[in-house]
Design a protein around this motif. Structure first.
Motif, short mmCIF file in Angstrom:
data_model
loop_
_atom_site.label_atom_id
_atom_site.label_comp_id
_atom_site.label_asym_id
_atom_site.label_seq_id
_atom_site.Cartn_x
_atom_site.Cartn_y
_atom_site.Cartn_z
N PRO B 122 0.81 -1.23 0.00
CA PRO B 122 0.00 0.00 0.00
C PRO B 122 0.84 1.27 0.00
O PRO B 122 0.34 2.35 -0.28
CB PRO B 122 -0.83 -0.10 1.27
CG PRO B 122 -0.16 -1.13 2.11
CD PRO B 122 0.59 -2.05 1.19
N LYS B 123 2.14 1.14 0.32
CA LYS B 123 2.97 2.35 0.31
C LYS B 123 3.28 2.78 -1.11
O LYS B 123 3.78 3.88 -1.35
CB LYS B 123 4.29 2.07 1.05
CG LYS B 123 4.12 2.11 2.53
CD LYS B 123 5.48 2.03 3.21
CE LYS B 123 5.33 1.83 4.70
NZ LYS B 123 6.36 0.92 5.23
N TYR B 124 3.05 1.89 -2.04
CA TYR B 124 3.41 2.19 -3.43
C TYR B 124 2.13 2.21 -4.27
O TYR B 124 1.40 1.24 -4.30
CB TYR B 124 4.40 1.12 -3.92
CG TYR B 124 4.87 1.34 -5.33
CD1 TYR B 124 5.00 2.63 -5.85
CD2 TYR B 124 5.22 0.27 -6.14
CE1 TYR B 124 5.45 2.83 -7.14
CE2 TYR B 124 5.67 0.46 -7.43
CZ TYR B 124 5.79 1.75 -7.93
OH TYR B 124 6.23 1.95 -9.19
N ASP B 125 1.88 3.33 -4.92
CA ASP B 125 0.64 3.46 -5.69
C ASP B 125 0.80 2.87 -7.08
O ASP B 125 0.65 3.55 -8.08
CB ASP B 125 0.24 4.94 -5.81
CG ASP B 125 0.21 5.60 -4.46
OD1 ASP B 125 -0.52 5.10 -3.60
OD2 ASP B 125 0.94 6.59 -4.26
N GLU B 127 0.08 0.68 -10.35
CA GLU B 127 -1.21 0.57 -11.02
C GLU B 127 -1.82 -0.83 -10.93
O GLU B 127 -3.04 -0.98 -10.94
CB GLU B 127 -1.11 1.03 -12.47
CG GLU B 127 -2.48 1.06 -13.09
CD GLU B 127 -2.62 1.95 -14.30
OE1 GLU B 127 -2.20 3.11 -14.24
OE2 GLU B 127 -3.13 1.47 -15.31
N ARG B 129 -1.98 -2.62 -8.43
CA ARG B 129 -2.77 -2.62 -7.21
C ARG B 129 -3.97 -1.69 -7.33
O ARG B 129 -5.10 -2.10 -7.11
CB ARG B 129 -1.91 -2.17 -6.02
CG ARG B 129 -2.68 -2.02 -4.72
CD ARG B 129 -1.76 -1.69 -3.57
NE ARG B 129 -1.35 -0.29 -3.58
CZ ARG B 129 -2.04 0.68 -2.99
NH1 ARG B 129 -3.17 0.42 -2.36
NH2 ARG B 129 -1.60 1.91 -3.02
N THR B 130 -3.72 -0.46 -7.75
CA THR B 130 -4.80 0.51 -7.70
C THR B 130 -5.88 0.21 -8.73
O THR B 130 -7.04 0.59 -8.55
CB THR B 130 -4.27 1.93 -7.93
OG1 THR B 130 -3.51 1.96 -9.13
CG2 THR B 130 -3.40 2.39 -6.78
N GLY B 134 -7.32 -3.31 -6.06
CA GLY B 134 -7.65 -2.31 -5.05
C GLY B 134 -8.65 -2.79 -4.03
O GLY B 134 -8.55 -2.48 -2.84
N ASN B 135 -9.63 -3.59 -4.46
CA ASN B 135 -10.68 -4.03 -3.55
C ASN B 135 -10.46 -5.45 -3.04
O ASN B 135 -11.28 -5.99 -2.33
CB ASN B 135 -12.04 -4.00 -4.25
CG ASN B 135 -12.48 -2.56 -4.47
OD1 ASN B 135 -12.16 -1.69 -3.65
ND2 ASN B 135 -13.18 -2.32 -5.56
N LYS B 177 8.83 1.75 -4.14
CA LYS B 177 9.29 2.91 -4.92
C LYS B 177 9.50 2.41 -6.34
O LYS B 177 9.98 1.30 -6.55
CB LYS B 177 10.61 3.41 -4.33
CG LYS B 177 11.11 4.69 -4.96
CD LYS B 177 12.36 5.16 -4.21
CE LYS B 177 12.85 6.50 -4.71
NZ LYS B 177 13.14 6.57 -6.12
#
Lengths: 537, 506, 304, 305
Positions: B122-125, B127, B129-130, B134-135, B177
């Protein structure tokens, strides 16, 4: 020996039938019409004329620097050593410029290139004509500066034109003209912008150099007195035509042509007699100047006190930097003094509130020196003259402005129809009349004339002075008349104040000051102003 | 002698220097140049689902566990050789053996788990994941040297398809990162990146699969479509991925293909007059789709009936596109007006600049046709950021009725990647809320096989016929220009990846 | 009589200006062209029938110079089959409106700020000039983009942004002029008459700065047009279905290979208008400079 | 002069500070960058968490305070997009634009001086008329349109030049050409105007009266004076050329500051926007100060003030 004599009599320069015209929208007009003259070694020829007489155009043609178009040489020849230079190619002609004939201009600030040091501009002559090295040229340039008495010349050579005073710049110009030891030097109004004392020195230098090198000198001037002092021969130009020509002394003592006579009559210092009739009743002063001082970067005016009485003309004389304009600005409240007070009818104008000041401004009006700059070019004459009436709206009903302006125009010798014209449609003298009409609009008590006639030709000058005197009688005005030119003041003023470096040196009744000056400076000033009397007497 | 040598050397060098100065860098030999539309800001494989990053790294530098066949949406092995569902919530993947990363690390279960955890940190946005996870609460663990298990809190029947997005990177890759020098297992090494100018890839000799023909690939970027097309024409580039239809004018080198995008106008159903079904119907009837095809839109586009393209699981082939019937549209508008629906109200048509070629003209055309049947439309073209403000929840409370130009890309094999977001009551970009459809979406998401497919199809049918949340437009085609010296056929996935290993030389 | 004289004077003035135009044929052509464009901007849109501005996909990218269709299609049709001529005329109004109001706005605002800064000097004056520095120390295009991202790129905002970015030049010029004019004698004369500050600024100083400002403004009109088209290129210009020449070029650039006329004609018009304005401005500069005016007065003399 | 310069530098710093504050707030008013960083389909929770994490939800003054804090550490911010310090990105881009602008400006200046002087020598002569129409026509065309047309003609049809990109001399020709035309057209007119004034000045008469050759009259006496207004305009063009660079870099794919700024504005990469604006403003203001110095070098009247 024989050759020498014939040599001496030979003309250096001969101008035959020179005609020049200019093309403008209004059509082409002839600036120079069939002008003839010649010049011999060691001789000084004065070309006299008022603005627009074609004297400078003639000089430009000789030097090959007439701007064409709009200028056009219609006919004539210019013989330099029997060579018609108008027929030479540009390259051949260029070789003569500066070496055979050189010119000294009036406005030295604009005629010297602002971005080069004066030394390099003089040295350029040697580089161009003699192919000398830069170093050698520079050395010679420094020597020349020394010759024209620029102090510390080796150092000053590196300075730029703007770092010199007007008189010094004129010396630089002379040095530049002398560089290649030309046969002829044309001096085009060389002293016009200078103070009298400096003018005297420059003229002295020019004469000295002429004699030293046996050159021919052509002096172009509007000032008859200067011509009288220095020239051998004189030609008088009017509207491009030579109206009179001859040995200087003959022309001045016995002028043949009406125009020459008119010029002679206009020389200031001659209206004196008419003025004397005025009787003066000394009453309370309108204006009392008490110990005022003002300094900008330097001290402009230092502990000056004087009074102005009703219906009086007070002349203030001084050379540039003497503080006379500062005084005018202080009285007009365009600036405030650092010390002292100015009392108007006994009330200090420096303490005036807005309303008092507004009323004061109605009573004190001004006519400035430069009629080209003192009228707003975007407003027509009606707007200009009626502006004081608009500002002081309670003075006169708006419906009456029209007739008031007409009256004013008539009283300064202009036509009511002139009201719809714009300033640029008038000559300098006419503009000055407009400025005077504007000053009269509010029926003032005092008019300050700050060098009001300095920029005008002599004949116009005389007319304006007459006008001012007439108006004084008609409207019972008081004038403060500021000038650098002594004879003008002599014509007009009841009392004179002589200023130097912000201080009053001498003051008194005009005739006393002029005839029996007490201070050395006043004497110097009087001595330095050239005059025809010396020649005639 | 020495002097002679020296002068020879200098003159040669000079000639070479000038030669290189004065001839454009045409690609030659076994190297190719690919020109894309924009510069990547980052090349982390975790961002590989972003098309700009994907075109460079996906399946070239890093590979995914599975791959989705663009033709039919089926899932095929890549780094995972096989998989099975062990219970409702758990999947097991077997990892291919004997593979090494570019930096020499071994590919094993540990490495894959680490890679998954990195992507979902979660520290890394990132894509992956997002956008896709994400859910989903997910836990990956190694259960053998080359087997992993993936456990989720809710059933994920399409886990193999989801793993088609999961790029695997070397375990030495920095956590939390983005990296600028990704190390994967793919046929190409990430070689250099000169910011602003180019990215180069180099063939990886230790690749486990077939040795590709191309030795070096250079990526450059140009914003203008005309410039991209010109570069291939002049030989400065070999592949121009995505050029405008107007630039695809050379049949010898230009390819058109379905690009998995579906273009529509989203109707904000919560605002009058758009909350009236007659109005929404009229809007669909007002559009002359045939007139737009081959004019503003390229010839090959297909009229849409639903948000997903035919190759996606859940596409309903039985739906009919809306006919062009302006008379009927006008009648419906009139009828609605008679019932007091404020059809005269100004409706904002929110467009996005450059969302596809001719996007502005397309909106002008839509504007013209909708105006024709009596709507009061105002176009508002926006750049991406502004447009996004209107697209997703939370919506502004004081918004007026709006149509929003949008385009949806789903090449991940299943309708699930589309339906919830677009049409569920809580979908991020949904403005509709139909209980029935909502239920079907939930049901299909958890189902598998035929049931899954049929449930999707039911939802599609109802949306198309009874809810009408969109002004339907097209399944889009894209254009790419390919230099005839190479053999490469762009496909539906060219939008998101360019597999250089598939490029052959003629 | 007064009136008649004034009238005569006016006639003379007009005659003189006219003859000055006659002497610079380029300026004459420019002004005729510009007057035509202004006419087009004002009356053009009401003259064209609506049908030519409507989408007509059959005529999409119709080639120019064919007589097969109505003359309104003589310059071809655009990507939506709308008559190029009709579009160009519609664009004339918008372009002229945007550029015109932006220039007038920036000239007025900038001019007044410059006047104030120059006349009063001091802190206010300095503050105003620092403002000019800020605007000038940054590419105006980017500033415009940022602002237009923030607000809608509507007609009004576009005008404001374009006006704002062009303001410093007027501020600086007006200030420089004022600093010079302030020292002139007729200003001193007005002060000594008791004229108020406002009267001096607006009656005496402002009229003298106007010619210079107008000369700049003519040039600036061209700059603003080009700036507007650059904004369209970056996508933040005027929004369709409104149209400007800049937008037409920006949209047409995509079609350069298959329909060159879409970008060519509006580009040509921008160029011609800008060129005319430039020529007019250099004519103005000569006319307003008494030292150079003879160039124009004098040529005519010869040709007569 | 020295006092003038220090005043000038001080006011420049003031201007930069002002600009910086303005841009900080302006940029933030353009909206939450979260939308752009995240994929369109990102769930709401992810979005919220993102804004929270990067402080985009904080009130703007707190964001500004934080930013100032970083600034005092010499930190111009960190690009979320590129995951690099913003200053690095900007410093990479600035030499590209500077070299582009420097070459373009030099060509424009030299060309303008040459053409403008010749045109001024015979005002309204045939050369003057032709050069005026040609230079103004070129400068009046929208640059992006000229650029794309040029690519189609010179690269695609004729194959003489590469379409775009960075490289040797051929790669420079079109971008420079596009960048040069507008300042060139403008400067030709300025040179022409100031040379006409200079050539009709009195000191030119003096030089001619000295017998100085015509070439030296034009190129020494007149040009040295005529250059002064040209330099000022050239300085004002520094910012204008940055405008041109935005377009040219976008089309030709040059990784310069213009393209960087546009891209980062579009992506709401605030750190990069701020850093690039700061650096650009510093460059432009430095150029202006250099021009002031050049002015003083060329004009002794200014030097001695």
């Amino acid at each position: 020996m024989v050759t020498k004599v014939s040599d001496a009599n030979k003309s250096l320069l001969k101008v035959n039938n020179l005609s020049v015209s200019f093309d403008t929208a209004e059509g082409s007009f002839n600036a120079v019409k069939e002008v003839n003259f010649d010049l011999k070694k060691g001789e000084t020829l004065a070309i006299i004329g008022e603005s627009g007489s074609g004297k400078s155009v003639t000089a430009s043609v000789i030097m090959g620097i007439l701007t064409c178009p709009p200028g056009r040489i219609k006919s004539g020849e210019i013989l330099l050593d029997d060579l018609d230079i108008l027929k030479l190619s540009d390259t051949d002609r260029r070789k003569l410029m500066g070496s055979k004939v050189a010119i000294i201009f009036q406005d030295t600030l604009s005629h010297l290139n602002p971005v080069f040091s004066v030394g390099s501009q003089i040295a350029e002559c040697f580089e161009v004509h003699k192919n000398l090295s830069k170093k050698e040229s520079w050395k010679r340039a420094v020597k020349l500066l020394e010759r024209v008495r620029i102090p510390n010349s080796s150092k000053r050579a590196k300075d730029f034109p703007h770092q010199f005073s007007g008189g010094q710049r004129q010396r630089v110009m002379i040095a530049m003209a002398l560089a290649l030891e030309p046969d002829i030097i044309i001096a085009d109004e060389p002293t016009t912008a200078l103070d009298v004392t400096i003018q005297a020195k420059i003229l002295e230098l020019l004469g000295e150099l002429r004699d030293e090198r046996n050159m021919g000198l052509i002096l172009i001037t509007h000032d008859l007195a200067i011509a009288a002092e220095i020239s051998d021969k004189v030609i008088v130009l009017n509207e491009g035509k030579i109206v009179e020509k001859g040995i200087t002394k003959d022309v001045f003592i016995n002028p043949n042509h009406g125009y020459t006579r008119q010029l002679m009559d206009s020389i200031p210092g001659k209206i004196t007699k008419q003025k004397k009739k005025m009787s003066k009743k000394f009453s309370d002063p309108i204006l009392e100047i008490k110990n005022i001082s003002k300094s900008y970067d330097t001290i402009a005016c230092d502990d000056v006190s004087f009074n102005l009485f009703p219906n009086e003309v007070l002349g203030i004389v001084g050379e540039s930097g003497s503080g006379k304009t500062t005084i005018s600005n202080l009285i007009l409240r365009l600036a405030s003094p650092s010390n002292g007070e100015i009392l108007y009818h006994g009330k200090n104008i420096l303490n005036f509130n807005k309303k008092d000041l507004f009323n004061y401004r109605r009573k004190v009006q001004v006519v400035f020196q430069d009629p080209y700059a003192s009228l707003n070019p975007t407003m027509n004459i009606f707007d200009i003259i009626s502006e004081p009436l608009v500002i002081h709206a309670d003075f006169l009903n708006k419906k009456l402005h029209q007739s008031k302006v007409s009256d004013l125009l008539i009283s300064v010798g202009l036509h009511p129809d002139d009201a719809i014209k714009f300033p640029h449609q008038f000559s300098g003298g006419q503009r000055q009349r407009i400025a005077i009409a504007r000053a009269l609009a509010l029926n003032p008590e005092i008019i300050i004339c700050d060098e009001a006639v300095s920029a005008l030709d002599v004949s116009i000058q005389a007319q304006i002075i007459k006008l001012l005197l007439n108006l004084r009688n008609k409207f019972s005005l008081s004038y403060i008349f500021i000038a650098h030119d002594l004879p003008v003041v002599k014509d007009l003023a009841d009392r004179v104040i002589v200023m130097k470096s912000g201080k009053i040196i001498e003051q008194g009744v005009t005739d006393d000051v002029f005839n029996f000056p007490k201070e050395k400076y006043t004497k110097d000033l009087l001595k330095a102003s050239p005059s025809i009397e010396n020649l005639i007497s | 002698m020495k002097l002679k040598n020296l002068s020879f050397a200098i003159s040669t060098a000079t000639i070479m220097a000038f030669g290189s100065l004065f001839s454009p860098a045409y690609s030659a030999g076994k190297d190719i140049t690919i020109v894309i539309a924009e510069e990547p800001d980052i090349v982390d494989p975790c961002e590989a689902t972003r098309s700009v990053v994907g075109k460079i790294v996906k399946q070239n530098v890093t590979e995914t566990l599975t791959e989705i066949n663009p033709a039919d949406g089926s899932v095929t092995p890549r780094l995972a050789t096989s998989w099975k569902q062990t219970d409702n919530l758990t999947w097991e993947f077997n990892i291919r053996k004997g593979i090494k990363f570019h930096d020499g690390e071994d590919l094993n279960a540990q490495a894959v788990v680490k890679s998954i955890n990195r992507a979902l940190n979660p520290k890394y946005d990132c894509e992956i994941r997002t956008k896709f996870f994400g859910n989903i609460k997910l836990k990956a663990s190694a259960i053998g040297s080359h087997t992993i298990s993936v456990k989720t809190e809710s059933p994920q029947p399409i886990m193999p398809a989801l793993m088609g997005t999961m790029t695997v990177v070397s375990p030495k890759t920095q956590e939390a990162k983005g990296v600028r020098d990704p190390k994967g297992t793919g046929p190409y090494l990430f070689n250099t990146w000169t910011p602003g100018q180019s990215v180069t890839l180099k063939r990886f000799d230790g690749y486990w699969g077939d040795k590709p023909e191309v030795e070096n690939a250079t990526y450059v970027w140009r914003n203008e479509s005309a410039v991209r097309a010109a570069m291939v024409k002049t030989g400065e580039a070999d592949i121009a991925a995505s050029i405008g239809v107007q630039d695809a004018n050379d049949p010898k080198m230009d390819f058109s293909y379905f690009n998995s995008e579906t273009s529509r106008l989203r109707i904000d159903m919560t605002r009058a007059p758009l909350n009236d079904i007659r109005v929404r119907k009229a809007m669909n009837l007002a559009i002359d789709l045939d007139g737009l095809m081959g004019t503003i839109f390229p010839k090959g586009v297909v009229k849409m009936t639903q948000i997903v393209v035919p190759s996606i699981n859940g596409h309903n082939p039985n739906l009919k596109p809306w006919p062009y019937d302006p008379a009927e549209a006008k009648r419906l508008v009139k009828a609605a007006k008679a019932d007091g629906v404020p059809v005269d109200k100004e409706i904002v048509l929110i467009g996005r600049l450059g969302i596809y070629p001719n996007s502005t003209e397309a909106m002008e055309a839509m504007h013209a046709m909708l105006t024709e049947v009596g709507f009061n439309i105002k176009i508002k073209m926006m750049e991406t950021a502004g447009w996004l403000n209107f697209l997703s929840r939370p919506y502004a409370e004081d918004r007026g009725p709006a149509l929003q130009q949008s385009q949806h890309d789903n090449n991940n094999g299943d309708a699930v990647f589309s339906m919830f977001n677009k049409y569920a009551c809580k979908g991020a970009q949904s403005t509709t809320c139909d209980k029935q459809v909502d239920a079907w979406i939930t049901e299909a998401t958890a189902a598998t096989g035929t049931k899954r497919r049929n449930t999707w199809r039911k939802a599609q049918k109802k949306l198309h016929e009874e809810i009408i949340p969109d002004v339907q437009m097209f399944h889009m085609v894209g254009f790419s220009r390919v230099n005839p010296r190479i053999k490469f056929t762009p496909t539906i996935s060219t939008n998101s990846e360019i597999q250089i290993s598939q490029v052959k030389f003629n | 009589m007064q009136l008649i004289l004034e009238k005569n004077h006016l006639v003379n003035k007009i005659r003189k200006i006219f003859s000055m135009f006659m002497n610079d044929k380029l300026a004459l052509i420019s002004i005729i062209f510009l007057i035509f464009m202004v006419f087009l901007a004002i009356f053009g849109p009401s003259l064209i029938s609506e049908s030519y501005t409507k989408m007509n996909l059959r005529l999409r990218n119709l080639e120019p110079f064919s007589f097969d269709h109505h003359f309104m299609y003589f310059f071809g049709a655009d990507a939506l089959g709308r008559s190029m001529i009709a579009r160009l005329i519609l664009a004339t109004q918008n372009t002229m409106f945007i550029a015109g109001s932006a220039v007038i706005l920036s000239m007025t605002l900038g001019g007044v700020l410059g006047l104030i800064s120059g006349y009063y000097g001091g802190t206010t004056g300095n503050l105003i000039m620092r403002m000019a520095d800020i605007i000038m120390s940054f590419p105006s295009l980017l500033l415009a983009v940022i602002v237009l991202y923030m607000f809608d790129p509507g007609l009004l905002n576009l005008v404001i942004v374009l006006a704002f970015t062009r303001m410093p030049i007027y501020m600086r010029t007006a200030r420089a002029e004022v600093l010079e004019i302030r020292e002139r004698l007729f200003v001193s004369a007005a002060i000594s008459m008791g004229a108020s500050n406002l009267r001096i600024i607006f009656k005496h100083i402002a009229p003298l700065t106007i010619p210079t400002l107008i000369t700049i403004a003519t040039l600036d009109f061209a700059f603003v047009m080009l700036g507007e088209s650059a904004l369209s290129f970056l996508g933040v210009g005027i929004q369709p279905p409104e149209v400007t020449w800049g937008l037409m070029v920006a949209q047409g650039r995509n079609y350069l290979q298959i329909a060159w006329w879409l970008a060519f004609f509006p580009g040509l018009i921008i160029m011609l208008v800008a060129l005319s304005l430039n020529l007019l401005s250099s004519w103005l500069r000569i006319v307003l400079d008494p030292r150079q005016r003879w160039r124009l007065e004098n040529i005519g003399d010869k040709s007569e | 002069m020295r006092q003038y310069l220090s005043k000038r530098i001080f006011s420049s710093i003031l201007a930069i500070t002002g600009l910086f504050v303005v841009v900080f707030f302006l940029a933030r008013l353009t909206g939450d960058p979260g939308h752009l960083y995240l994929p369109i389909d990102a769930p709401l929770e992810v979005r919220k968490e993102f804004s929270e994490k990067h402080g985009f939800n904080d009130p703007i003054y707190i964001q500004f305070g934080k930013f100032l804090g970083d600034l005092t550490d010499g930190n111009l911010g960190y690009s979320l997009r590129k995951e690099r310090p913003a200053i690095d990105i900007v410093l990479e881009a600035i030499p590209v634009t500077l070299s582009l602008a420097a070459v373009a400006m030099s060509i424009a200046l030299v060309g303008a001086i040459f053409i403008g002087s010749l045109a001024a020598y015979r005002p309204n002569g045939i050369f003057d008329r032709i050069s005026r129409v040609v230079s103004l026509t070129a400068a009046s065309a929208p640059d992006f349109w000229v650029a794309i047309t040029a690519i189609l003609i010179f690269s695609v049809s004729l194959g003489w030049l590469p379409t775009s990109g960075i490289g040797g001399v051929p790669y420079w020709i079109m971008p420079i050409g596009i960048l040069v035309i507008r300042p060139l057209g403008l400067l030709v007119q300025v040179v022409r105007g100031s040379m006409i004034t200079a050539l009709s000045s009195d000191f030119v008469k003096t030089a001619r009266a000295k017998g100085v050759k015509e070439k030296a009259v034009i190129f020494k006496h007149a040009l040295r004076n005529g250059l002064l207004p040209v330099i000022t305009v050239a300085g004002d063009q520094a910012a204008a050329i940055a405008n041109g660079a935005v377009i040219v870099e976008t089309i030709f794919g040059w990784p310069g500051i213009g393209k960087l700024m546009i891209d980062s504005i579009m992506q709401r990469d605030f750190a990069v926007v701020q850093a690039s604006i700061l650096i650009t403003a510093i460059v432009i203001l430095s150029i202006n100060i250099i021009i002031d110095i050049a002015y003083a070098v060329l004009d002794p009247r200014i030097r001695h003030k």
